[in-house]
Design a protein around this motif. Structure first.
Motif, PDB file in Angstrom:
ATOM      1  N   ARG A  21      76.270  48.673  44.515  1.00  0.00           N
ATOM      2  CA  ARG A  21      75.224  49.305  43.808  1.00  0.00           C
ATOM      3  C   ARG A  21      74.303  50.006  44.637  1.00  0.00           C
ATOM      4  N   ILE A  22      74.874  51.081  45.177  1.00  0.00           N
ATOM      5  CA  ILE A  22      73.906  51.774  46.139  1.00  0.00           C
ATOM      6  C   ILE A  22      72.420  52.191  45.645  1.00  0.00           C
ATOM      7  N   ALA A  23      72.632  52.602  44.556  1.00  0.00           N
ATOM      8  CA  ALA A  23      71.043  53.007  44.142  1.00  0.00           C
ATOM      9  C   ALA A  23      69.939  52.088  44.126  1.00  0.00           C
ATOM     10  N   ARG A  24      70.386  50.991  44.243  1.00  0.00           N
ATOM     11  CA  ARG A  24      69.550  49.858  44.019  1.00  0.00           C
ATOM     12  C   ARG A  24      68.711  49.466  45.446  1.00  0.00           C
ATOM     13  N   PHE A  25      69.468  50.024  46.740  1.00  0.00           N
ATOM     14  CA  PHE A  25      68.974  49.768  47.774  1.00  0.00           C
ATOM     15  C   PHE A  25      68.433  51.094  48.630  1.00  0.00           C
ATOM     16  N   SER A  26      67.364  50.809  49.324  1.00  0.00           N
ATOM     17  CA  SER A  26      66.798  51.988  50.237  1.00  0.00           C
ATOM     18  C   SER A  26      67.267  51.578  51.381  1.00  0.00           C
ATOM     19  N   LEU A  27      67.212  52.439  52.496  1.00  0.00           N
ATOM     20  CA  LEU A  27      67.461  52.307  53.751  1.00  0.00           C
ATOM     21  C   LEU A  27      66.530  51.143  54.352  1.00  0.00           C
ATOM     22  N   ASP A  28      65.313  51.151  54.171  1.00  0.00           N
ATOM     23  CA  ASP A  28      64.410  50.081  54.606  1.00  0.00           C
ATOM     24  C   ASP A  28      65.058  48.740  54.223  1.00  0.00           C
ATOM     25  N   ALA A  29      65.193  48.653  52.925  1.00  0.00           N
ATOM     26  CA  ALA A  29      65.756  47.458  52.266  1.00  0.00           C
ATOM     27  C   ALA A  29      67.042  47.027  53.140  1.00  0.00           C
ATOM     28  N   LEU A  30      67.929  47.680  53.488  1.00  0.00           N
ATOM     29  CA  LEU A  30      69.133  47.248  54.052  1.00  0.00           C
ATOM     30  C   LEU A  30      69.065  46.970  55.607  1.00  0.00           C
ATOM     31  N   VAL A  31      68.134  47.733  56.251  1.00  0.00           N
ATOM     32  CA  VAL A  31      67.742  47.458  57.659  1.00  0.00           C
ATOM     33  C   VAL A  31      67.063  46.143  57.631  1.00  0.00           C
ATOM     34  N   ASN A  32      66.346  45.534  56.864  1.00  0.00           N
ATOM     35  CA  ASN A  32      65.678  44.383  56.600  1.00  0.00           C
ATOM     36  C   ASN A  32      66.810  43.372  56.430  1.00  0.00           C
ATOM     37  N   MET A  33      67.689  43.806  55.581  1.00  0.00           N
ATOM     38  CA  MET A  33      68.709  42.640  55.557  1.00  0.00           C
ATOM     39  C   MET A  33      69.455  42.417  56.644  1.00  0.00           C
ATOM     40  N   ALA A  34      70.083  43.519  57.408  1.00  0.00           N
ATOM     41  CA  ALA A  34      70.645  43.362  58.535  1.00  0.00           C
ATOM     42  C   ALA A  34      70.067  42.731  59.611  1.00  0.00           C
TER      43      ALA A  34
ATOM     44  N   ALA B 247      73.358  62.528  53.275  1.00  0.00           N
ATOM     45  CA  ALA B 247      73.170  61.749  54.639  1.00  0.00           C
ATOM     46  C   ALA B 247      72.581  60.500  54.254  1.00  0.00           C
ATOM     47  N   ASN B 248      71.306  60.375  53.443  1.00  0.00           N
ATOM     48  CA  ASN B 248      70.948  59.188  52.991  1.00  0.00           C
ATOM     49  C   ASN B 248      71.930  58.255  52.395  1.00  0.00           C
ATOM     50  N   LEU B 249      72.746  58.742  51.455  1.00  0.00           N
ATOM     51  CA  LEU B 249      73.831  58.015  50.703  1.00  0.00           C
ATOM     52  C   LEU B 249      74.740  57.525  51.699  1.00  0.00           C
ATOM     53  N   ARG B 250      75.129  58.306  52.878  1.00  0.00           N
ATOM     54  CA  ARG B 250      76.098  57.925  53.691  1.00  0.00           C
ATOM     55  C   ARG B 250      75.693  56.686  54.518  1.00  0.00           C
ATOM     56  N   LEU B 251      74.455  56.811  55.071  1.00  0.00           N
ATOM     57  CA  LEU B 251      74.037  55.780  55.867  1.00  0.00           C
ATOM     58  C   LEU B 251      73.773  54.543  54.985  1.00  0.00           C
ATOM     59  N   ARG B 252      73.320  54.436  53.750  1.00  0.00           N
ATOM     60  CA  ARG B 252      73.171  53.413  52.989  1.00  0.00           C
ATOM     61  C   ARG B 252      74.645  52.639  52.833  1.00  0.00           C
ATOM     62  N   SER B 253      75.393  53.576  52.438  1.00  0.00           N
ATOM     63  CA  SER B 253      76.889  52.983  52.339  1.00  0.00           C
ATOM     64  C   SER B 253      77.410  52.231  53.480  1.00  0.00           C
ATOM     65  N   ALA B 254      77.295  52.726  54.667  1.00  0.00           N
ATOM     66  CA  ALA B 254      77.636  52.320  55.856  1.00  0.00           C
ATOM     67  C   ALA B 254      76.809  50.876  56.165  1.00  0.00           C
ATOM     68  N   LEU B 255      75.758  50.881  55.755  1.00  0.00           N
ATOM     69  CA  LEU B 255      74.841  49.687  56.121  1.00  0.00           C
ATOM     70  C   LEU B 255      75.458  48.545  55.150  1.00  0.00           C
ATOM     71  N   MET B 256      75.555  48.977  53.867  1.00  0.00           N
ATOM     72  CA  MET B 256      75.918  47.989  52.605  1.00  0.00           C
ATOM     73  C   MET B 256      77.508  47.259  53.026  1.00  0.00           C
ATOM     74  N   ARG B 257      78.412  48.322  53.360  1.00  0.00           N
ATOM     75  CA  ARG B 257      79.568  47.889  53.766  1.00  0.00           C
ATOM     76  C   ARG B 257      79.689  46.748  55.181  1.00  0.00           C
ATOM     77  N   GLN B 258      79.013  47.244  56.016  1.00  0.00           N
ATOM     78  CA  GLN B 258      78.754  46.229  57.409  1.00  0.00           C
ATOM     79  C   GLN B 258      78.194  44.837  56.796  1.00  0.00           C
ATOM     80  N   ILE B 259      77.167  44.940  56.217  1.00  0.00           N
ATOM     81  CA  ILE B 259      76.400  43.507  55.565  1.00  0.00           C
ATOM     82  C   ILE B 259      77.437  42.902  54.764  1.00  0.00           C
ATOM     83  N   ALA B 260      78.194  43.577  53.865  1.00  0.00           N
ATOM     84  CA  ALA B 260      79.254  42.645  53.133  1.00  0.00           C
ATOM     85  C   ALA B 260      80.390  42.368  53.835  1.00  0.00           C
TER      86      ALA B 260
END
Length: 97
Positions: free
Chosen positions: A69-82, A25-38
């Motif tokens: 590179r999903i392993a390099r990002f936490s949900l917190d970091a991705l939320v902050n970037m968005a 579930a964590n990987l799924r959320l991080r992936s979705a955020l990364m795709r949206q930011i990109a």
């Protein structure tokens, strides 16, 4: 007589990679955020340096995101970037299917 090798099947690539449903579930959320930011970066036509500045990260960090590179990002970091890009992040919790 040889036994047939069993082939595992998974509902998603994240389920296959993760050791637990929680990790998947964590990987799924991080992936979705990364795709949206990109997608935001691509739509805006920003260079990696411009996108990094807007997200308050370094250019190499932005490169990691854009290369998935999903392993390099936490949900917190991705939320902050968005959030730095002026986006509101929401999470929807549903029953597991």
């Amino acid at each position: 007589m040889k036994k047939k090798a069993q082939i595992a099947t998974f509902s998603s690539v994240w389920d296959a990679l993760a050791d637990t449903p929680e990790e998947a579930a964590n990987l799924r959320l991080r992936s979705a955020l990364m795709r949206q930011i990109a997608a935001i970066v691509e739509k805006a036509g920003w260079t990696q340096a411009e996108a990094a500045e807007r997200c308050a990260v370094t250019q190499p960090r932005m490169n990691d995101l854009l290369r998935g590179r999903i392993a390099r990002f936490s949900l917190d970091a991705l939320v902050n970037m968005a959030s730095a890009l002026g986006r509101k992040v929401t999470v929807k919790v549903e029953d597991a299917a």
